[in-house]
Design a protein around this motif. Structure first.
Motif, PDB file in Angstrom:
ATOM      1  N   TYR A 113      11.994  69.483  43.484  1.00  0.00           N
ATOM      2  CA  TYR A 113      12.684  68.645  42.504  1.00  0.00           C
ATOM      3  C   TYR A 113      14.105  69.135  42.284  1.00  0.00           C
ATOM      4  O   TYR A 113      14.933  68.448  41.707  1.00  0.00           O
ATOM      5  N   ASN A 118      17.163  64.394  48.374  1.00  0.00           N
ATOM      6  CA  ASN A 118      17.387  62.950  48.391  1.00  0.00           C
ATOM      7  C   ASN A 118      18.424  62.551  49.431  1.00  0.00           C
ATOM      8  O   ASN A 118      18.221  61.609  50.212  1.00  0.00           O
ATOM      9  N   LEU A 138       9.530  62.129  46.186  1.00  0.00           N
ATOM     10  CA  LEU A 138      10.824  61.661  45.671  1.00  0.00           C
ATOM     11  C   LEU A 138      10.831  60.146  45.788  1.00  0.00           C
ATOM     12  O   LEU A 138      11.256  59.573  46.792  1.00  0.00           O
ATOM     13  N   SER A 141      14.028  58.198  46.688  1.00  0.00           N
ATOM     14  CA  SER A 141      14.624  58.340  48.014  1.00  0.00           C
ATOM     15  C   SER A 141      14.128  57.218  48.928  1.00  0.00           C
ATOM     16  O   SER A 141      13.312  56.391  48.532  1.00  0.00           O
TER      17      SER A 141
END
Length: 335
Positions: A113, A118, A138, A141
């Protein structure tokens, strides 16, 4: 009739020679058959996938690797496994960057995280390289799919185990890996799931959340400080398998078994032994082998059909003394 007797006599005298000849002919036939079949089975792999794990020492990630490699054999693809030795965000990002630059056919990656995962995932997408995330996700993303367990449910199940382990009366310390520890409380689904259960029980509270930095050694130091701190901590929730082993060993060394309840993570032989002996009350974990296997399977769906589920749930394993023997038997059958 005499001729027939002569034939039988000949066969009787030369039976060994005849059998040896037949064996030789059969061996040649089998050898040639294998020569024909071998290139088909061991021919050029159809795709080259790149898997980035969180680290290479945690047994959890070794099981992920095993699952991915078994699936790779089944689908006749190549999978390249890369990971820092210990949790290291920058090294993970470097491996992911290498995968993108190498223009592999697909990337399977753990994500943190914290850090710029991303950007690299989206860069892979722009280069027509599909990405499947594992363990953490994610959603914002451009990854194609997430393979793993629901982190919130993992936390909830750990909270339920903690309630059972302490009878609903606990002053709890949480030990989280440095990767998860960097996450904010609002994003950390695993911790939120755990707190959701704990906060609903009047006699239970989380006194402090610690972050481990160096695997088992750090967990040992944290557990020692908890024992010596005099804050009345009587329960530990640990979110990493290496940390679970380290903390449990300290509880044993300081003769605190039965005084400090442990709910951990993982299914290594050491952890299962601790569960069987009642040192660890129980563990809650995702299925690492299935995670590795399903990630390759998902990548094949993407490559062949350009379509895959955005979330592939590998389920939650809950291990306590009541089912640990059966769980061990299943592991042996799988091996």
């Amino acid at each position: 009739m005499k001729t027939l007797h002569k034939v039988f006599a000949f066969l009787k005298r030369n039976i060994i020679l005849i059998l040896m000849t037949l064996i030789a002919v059969l061996s040649i036939f089998l050898y040639r058959f294998q020569q024909i079949e071998e290139p088909v089975l061991a021919g050029k792999t159809s795709y080259h996938f790149y898997l980035v794990a969180q680290n290479s020492v945690d047994p959890f990630w070794k099981e992920v690797q095993k699952g991915a490699e078994d699936a790779a054999k089944y689908y006749n693809v190549a999978v390249e496994f890369n990971a820092p030795k210990f949790n290291n965000l920058n090294e993970e990002l470097e491996f992911l960057d290498i995968a993108v630059l190498s223009k592999v056919d697909g990337i399977i990656t753990h994500v943190s995280y914290d850090g710029d995962f991303n950007t690299l995932i989206n860069e892979a997408y722009d280069n027509k390289i599909p990405v499947v995330t594992i363990e953490n996700d994610l959603k914002d993303s451009k990854r194609k799919s997430f393979v793993g367990a629901n982190s919130f449910i993992l936390g909830e199940e750990a909270g339920k185990l903690m309630k059972l382990a302490t009878g609903g009366k606990a002053n709890i310390a949480v030990i989280m890996s440095n990767d998860v520890g960097k996450d904010t409380a609002s994003q950390n689904l695993k911790l939120n799931g755990f707190l959701g259960v704990i906060n609903s029980v009047p006699g239970m509270k989380v006194a402090k959340v610690y972050t481990s930095q160096l695997g088992a050694l750090s967990a040992e130091e944290i557990t020692q400080s908890i024992i010596n701190g005099g804050e009345g901590i009587n329960a530990l929730y640990i979110t990493d398998s290496v940390d679970t082993i380290g903390a449990a060993q300290v509880v044993v060394d300081f003769n605190k078994v039965g005084e400090i309840a442990i709910v951990g993570y993982g299914d290594t032989p050491d952890i299962l032994r601790y569960v069987d002996k009642g040192i660890i009350y129980g563990t809650v974990m995702s299925d690492p082998y299935k995670m590795g296997y399903e990630s390759i399977k998902a990548m094949m769906e993407i490559k062949k059909n350009n379509d895959v589920s955005t979330f592939i749930d590998t389920g939650v394993n809950i291990i306590t003394k009541s089912n640990v023997k059966g769980y061990e038997d299943k592991i042996k059958q799988k091996d």
